[in-house]
Design a protein around this motif. Structure first.
Motif, PDB file in Angstrom:
ATOM      1  N   LEU A 128      37.586  41.885  29.952  1.00  0.00           N
ATOM      2  CA  LEU A 128      38.979  41.229  30.012  1.00  0.00           C
ATOM      3  C   LEU A 128      40.048  42.246  30.119  1.00  0.00           C
ATOM      4  CD1 LEU A 128      40.834  39.036  30.784  1.00  0.00           C
ATOM      5  CD2 LEU A 128      40.744  38.325  28.301  1.00  0.00           C
ATOM      6  N   PHE A 129      40.006  43.237  28.967  1.00  0.00           N
ATOM      7  CA  PHE A 129      40.967  44.152  28.873  1.00  0.00           C
ATOM      8  C   PHE A 129      40.896  45.307  29.973  1.00  0.00           C
ATOM      9  CE2 PHE A 129      44.133  43.568  25.396  1.00  0.00           C
ATOM     10  CZ  PHE A 129      43.589  42.259  25.153  1.00  0.00           C
ATOM     11  N   ARG A 130      39.715  45.629  30.376  1.00  0.00           N
ATOM     12  CA  ARG A 130      39.429  46.650  31.178  1.00  0.00           C
ATOM     13  C   ARG A 130      40.031  46.101  32.659  1.00  0.00           C
ATOM     14  NH1 ARG A 130      36.506  47.566  35.273  1.00  0.00           N
ATOM     15  NH2 ARG A 130      35.239  45.474  34.866  1.00  0.00           N
ATOM     16  N   PHE A 131      39.479  44.871  32.963  1.00  0.00           N
ATOM     17  CA  PHE A 131      39.944  44.266  34.156  1.00  0.00           C
ATOM     18  C   PHE A 131      41.462  43.955  34.235  1.00  0.00           C
ATOM     19  CE2 PHE A 131      40.648  40.419  36.785  1.00  0.00           C
ATOM     20  CZ  PHE A 131      40.343  40.847  38.097  1.00  0.00           C
ATOM     21  N   SER A 132      42.029  43.524  33.241  1.00  0.00           N
ATOM     22  CA  SER A 132      43.423  43.466  33.242  1.00  0.00           C
ATOM     23  C   SER A 132      44.183  44.780  33.469  1.00  0.00           C
ATOM     24  CB  SER A 132      44.014  42.758  32.042  1.00  0.00           C
ATOM     25  OG  SER A 132      43.240  41.360  31.903  1.00  0.00           O
ATOM     26  N   GLY A 133      43.630  45.724  32.741  1.00  0.00           N
ATOM     27  CA  GLY A 133      44.370  47.195  33.146  1.00  0.00           C
ATOM     28  C   GLY A 133      44.259  47.467  34.242  1.00  0.00           C
ATOM     29  N   GLN A 134      43.145  47.382  34.894  1.00  0.00           N
ATOM     30  CA  GLN A 134      43.118  47.727  36.215  1.00  0.00           C
ATOM     31  C   GLN A 134      43.854  47.096  37.283  1.00  0.00           C
ATOM     32  OE1 GLN A 134      39.563  46.320  38.904  1.00  0.00           O
ATOM     33  NE2 GLN A 134      38.750  48.070  38.066  1.00  0.00           N
ATOM     34  N   VAL A 135      44.154  45.978  37.166  1.00  0.00           N
ATOM     35  CA  VAL A 135      44.825  44.995  38.056  1.00  0.00           C
ATOM     36  C   VAL A 135      46.457  45.297  37.798  1.00  0.00           C
ATOM     37  CG1 VAL A 135      45.999  42.714  38.562  1.00  0.00           C
ATOM     38  CG2 VAL A 135      43.404  42.936  37.867  1.00  0.00           C
ATOM     39  N   SER A 136      46.622  45.868  36.409  1.00  0.00           N
ATOM     40  CA  SER A 136      48.054  46.357  36.263  1.00  0.00           C
ATOM     41  C   SER A 136      48.260  47.695  36.889  1.00  0.00           C
ATOM     42  CB  SER A 136      48.090  46.406  34.588  1.00  0.00           C
ATOM     43  OG  SER A 136      49.306  47.102  34.410  1.00  0.00           O
ATOM     44  N   LEU A 141      42.148  35.143  39.758  1.00  0.00           N
ATOM     45  CA  LEU A 141      42.747  36.007  38.690  1.00  0.00           C
ATOM     46  C   LEU A 141      43.150  35.106  37.311  1.00  0.00           C
ATOM     47  CD1 LEU A 141      43.859  38.721  38.412  1.00  0.00           C
ATOM     48  CD2 LEU A 141      45.881  37.942  39.389  1.00  0.00           C
ATOM     49  N   VAL A 142      43.553  33.974  37.669  1.00  0.00           N
ATOM     50  CA  VAL A 142      44.263  33.003  36.496  1.00  0.00           C
ATOM     51  C   VAL A 142      43.113  32.504  35.626  1.00  0.00           C
ATOM     52  CG1 VAL A 142      45.390  30.758  35.907  1.00  0.00           C
ATOM     53  CG2 VAL A 142      46.377  32.397  37.425  1.00  0.00           C
ATOM     54  N   ASN A 143      42.113  32.247  36.263  1.00  0.00           N
ATOM     55  CA  ASN A 143      40.819  31.625  35.610  1.00  0.00           C
ATOM     56  C   ASN A 143      40.113  33.017  34.748  1.00  0.00           C
ATOM     57  OD1 ASN A 143      40.234  29.121  36.500  1.00  0.00           O
ATOM     58  ND2 ASN A 143      39.213  29.717  38.328  1.00  0.00           N
ATOM     59  N   ILE A 144      40.056  33.952  35.273  1.00  0.00           N
ATOM     60  CA  ILE A 144      39.907  35.428  34.475  1.00  0.00           C
ATOM     61  C   ILE A 144      40.759  35.482  33.019  1.00  0.00           C
ATOM     62  CG2 ILE A 144      39.287  37.807  34.329  1.00  0.00           C
ATOM     63  CD1 ILE A 144      38.247  37.611  37.341  1.00  0.00           C
ATOM     64  N   LEU A 145      42.050  35.470  33.481  1.00  0.00           N
ATOM     65  CA  LEU A 145      42.822  35.801  32.382  1.00  0.00           C
ATOM     66  C   LEU A 145      43.151  34.676  31.424  1.00  0.00           C
ATOM     67  CD1 LEU A 145      45.820  37.148  34.574  1.00  0.00           C
ATOM     68  CD2 LEU A 145      44.412  38.526  33.382  1.00  0.00           C
ATOM     69  N   GLN A 160      36.756  31.745  33.369  1.00  0.00           N
ATOM     70  CA  GLN A 160      35.551  32.626  34.030  1.00  0.00           C
ATOM     71  C   GLN A 160      35.476  33.771  33.344  1.00  0.00           C
ATOM     72  OE1 GLN A 160      36.519  32.075  38.310  1.00  0.00           O
ATOM     73  NE2 GLN A 160      35.879  33.965  38.534  1.00  0.00           N
ATOM     74  N   PRO A 161      34.341  34.605  33.349  1.00  0.00           N
ATOM     75  CA  PRO A 161      34.268  35.810  32.304  1.00  0.00           C
ATOM     76  C   PRO A 161      34.910  37.022  33.532  1.00  0.00           C
ATOM     77  CG  PRO A 161      32.173  35.168  33.211  1.00  0.00           C
ATOM     78  CD  PRO A 161      32.991  34.084  33.373  1.00  0.00           C
ATOM     79  N   ALA A 162      35.575  37.848  32.855  1.00  0.00           N
ATOM     80  CA  ALA A 162      35.906  39.045  33.676  1.00  0.00           C
ATOM     81  C   ALA A 162      34.814  39.669  34.225  1.00  0.00           C
ATOM     82  CB  ALA A 162      36.785  39.966  32.728  1.00  0.00           C
ATOM     83  N   PRO A 163      34.992  40.217  35.274  1.00  0.00           N
ATOM     84  CA  PRO A 163      33.645  40.877  36.188  1.00  0.00           C
ATOM     85  C   PRO A 163      33.475  42.244  35.325  1.00  0.00           C
ATOM     86  CG  PRO A 163      35.599  41.150  37.526  1.00  0.00           C
ATOM     87  CD  PRO A 163      36.040  40.120  36.339  1.00  0.00           C
ATOM     88  N   GLU A 164      32.296  42.570  35.259  1.00  0.00           N
ATOM     89  CA  GLU A 164      31.763  43.699  34.496  1.00  0.00           C
ATOM     90  C   GLU A 164      32.141  44.886  35.269  1.00  0.00           C
ATOM     91  OE1 GLU A 164      28.004  44.805  31.917  1.00  0.00           O
ATOM     92  OE2 GLU A 164      28.183  43.013  32.359  1.00  0.00           O
TER      93      GLU A 164
END
Ligand SMILES: Cc1cc2nc3c(=O)[nH]c(=O)nc-3n(C[C@H](O)[C@H](O)[C@H](O)COP(=O)(O)OP(=O)(O)OC[C@H]3O[C@@H](n4cnc5c(N)ncnc54)[C@H](O)[C@@H]3O)c2cc1C
Length: 403
Positions: A342-350, A376-380, A384-388
């Motif tokens: 989740l943090f890796r994905f959110s950092g990437q989106v940011s 996006l909202v489902n993941i955040l 639903q799980p953040a994609p690996e």
């Protein structure tokens, strides 16, 4: 000689109070220390996102908190050029489909009182200056006014939020908080839309502005920016905030409204993906472990959850009588399994999206392709799980291809 406390917890914000509550409830001797006296205010956007609510219920304070908060189930995002997209918080598997806006002044003290009621000893106005570990426990060096003393515990939990001064005493290089944000409260706002707003018009990018209603006519309004080291980001949070509320939409929204109280700013640490989460006999929880979402800025939920995870693992270690390095490492593994993607994905989106060009494409795209904000909202929100492996860009391209 046995130590007087099983666990000393430094910091009585949501992370420390949660750890103290769950440990005390399990029968351990807990000392909770904070340099502030409570109730204390914490500069915040005041948004309790859905995933924060089940744990408040578990700690027995949700019913007391809810009547003082403002429930919202919609979110609006505005691009730098003023295009908007609005979406609802989706049905979530383990949390309600709404968030609550409530000042920490109200809920943080309730969390602390629950920890005390569960049996934790609390001392406020006590500044912890250092932690020294040895083979038998931890020495907590505390300062209260002009007096100093050392308190012994078997283990310690560091829950000091974005204040990193204590970390170097346990061998963790103090990370620099990577976001700074400022907020103020406004009252008598006419025509305040009844939803959360994230605004990117009139803000320093990469960064964001927010309007979080606290009632039909009042709101917590703020602006923050990510420190990138570039010259334009050396401006103050005060300037960033003033520029935001002077932007045309905000000026209209706030015409006739009144600011109540001072503008307050505070740093934010969102570096969990690379942060240290433990040292010898010490676990880090909440923002002390960098647990604030790098995209949305929510950290209260992770503070509460990580406090509980640390408490459960400490209980396990103390019962086993094993506080070895490998047990400490297990705590890190538990956090990584839960939050790393989740943090890796959110950092990437940011990194990918918090610039003018991307936002001016993404916001209108999201308005016509609701699947994009939905994913996006489902993941955040944890539905639903953040994609690996899948990158945000791939998700965007997939959605855009179906236009
Ligand atoms: C402007 C802003 C807006 C935000 N908006 C939101 C939002 O809308 N929603 C959300 O979920 N999150 C938000 N956050 C993040 C959220 O406020 C934090 O993530 C959350 O408070 C972290 O909880 P914590 O318990 O880890 O730390 P804190 O709440 O920061 O508590 C740390 C405690 O440690 C004490 N302490 C520190 N050092 C010492 C020491 N040496 N000795 C003794 N005591 C010490 C402090 O006094 C403090 O009480 C925002 C943050 C900011 C700055």
């Amino acid at each position: 000689m046995p130590t007087p406390f099983d666990v000393a917890i430094i910091g009585a914000g949501p992370a420390g109070s949660s750890a103290a509550y769950f440990l005390a409830r399990a029968g351990f001797k807990v000392l909770l220390l904070d340099k502030a006296t409570f109730p204390r205010d914490k500069t915040c956007g005041d948004g309790l996102i859905p995933r924060a609510l089940p744990i408040l219920a578990e700690m027995g304070i949700l019913d007391a908190v809810m009547p003082r908060g403002w429930k919202l189930d919609k979110l609006e995002v505005s691009s730098p050029s003023g295009r908007t997209v609005q979406f609802s918080i989706p049905p979530l598997p383990n949390a309600p489909n709404y968030a609550v806006v409530i000042p920490p002044l109200l809920h943080d003290n309730k969390l602390l009182q629950q920890a005390i009621a569960a049996g934790a000893d609390f001392r406020g106005g006590v500044h912890v200056r250092g932690l020294l570990t040895d083979a038998n426990g931890v020495s907590v060096q505390v300062e209260q006014g002009s007096t100093t003393e050392t308190i012994r515990a078997t283990l310690a939990v560091v829950a000091t939020g974005a204040s990193t001064a204590l970390l170097s005493s346990i061998g963790i290089p103090a990370p620099k908080p990577n976001i700074v944000a400022a907020r103020a409260y406004f009252e008598d706002i006419q025509s305040l839309p009844p939803h959360f707003q994230f605004r990117f018009d009139g803000v320093v990018l990469p960064g964001y502005g927010w309007v979080f209603p606290t009632s039909p006519t009042s709101a917590n309004i703020g602006a923050g920016f990510i420190r990138t080291g570039k010259r334009e980001h050396h401006q103050s949070t005060q300037t960033a905030f003033n520029n935001f509320i002077q932007s045309p939409t905000m000026k209209t929204l706030l015409s006739g409204a009144e600011q109540v109280g001072a503008l307050k700013s505070f740093p934010i640490r969102t570096d969990f993906a690379t942060a240290r989460t433990f040292a010898e006999r010490v676990l880090l929880v909440g923002e002390a472990a960098g647990l604030v979402n790098p995209l949305t800025g929510d950290g209260i939920d992770f503070a509460l959850e990580s406090g509980k995870i640390a408490a459960q693992h400490i209980g396990h270690m103390l019962r086993l009588g094993d506080v070895s390095a490998s047990q400490m490492q297990t705590y890190d593994t538990m956090l990584r399994q839960r939050y790393q993607n989740l943090f890796r994905f959110s950092g990437q989106v940011s990194r990918f999206s918090l610039n003018r060009r991307a936002l001016d494409v993404l916001v209108p795209l999201a308005a016509v392709r609701p699947r994009l904000p939905e994913v996006l909202v489902n993941i955040l929100l944890g539905a639903q799980p953040a994609p690996e492996n899948m990158s945000f860009l791939r998700i965007v391209k997939g959605v855009a291809a179906r236009l």
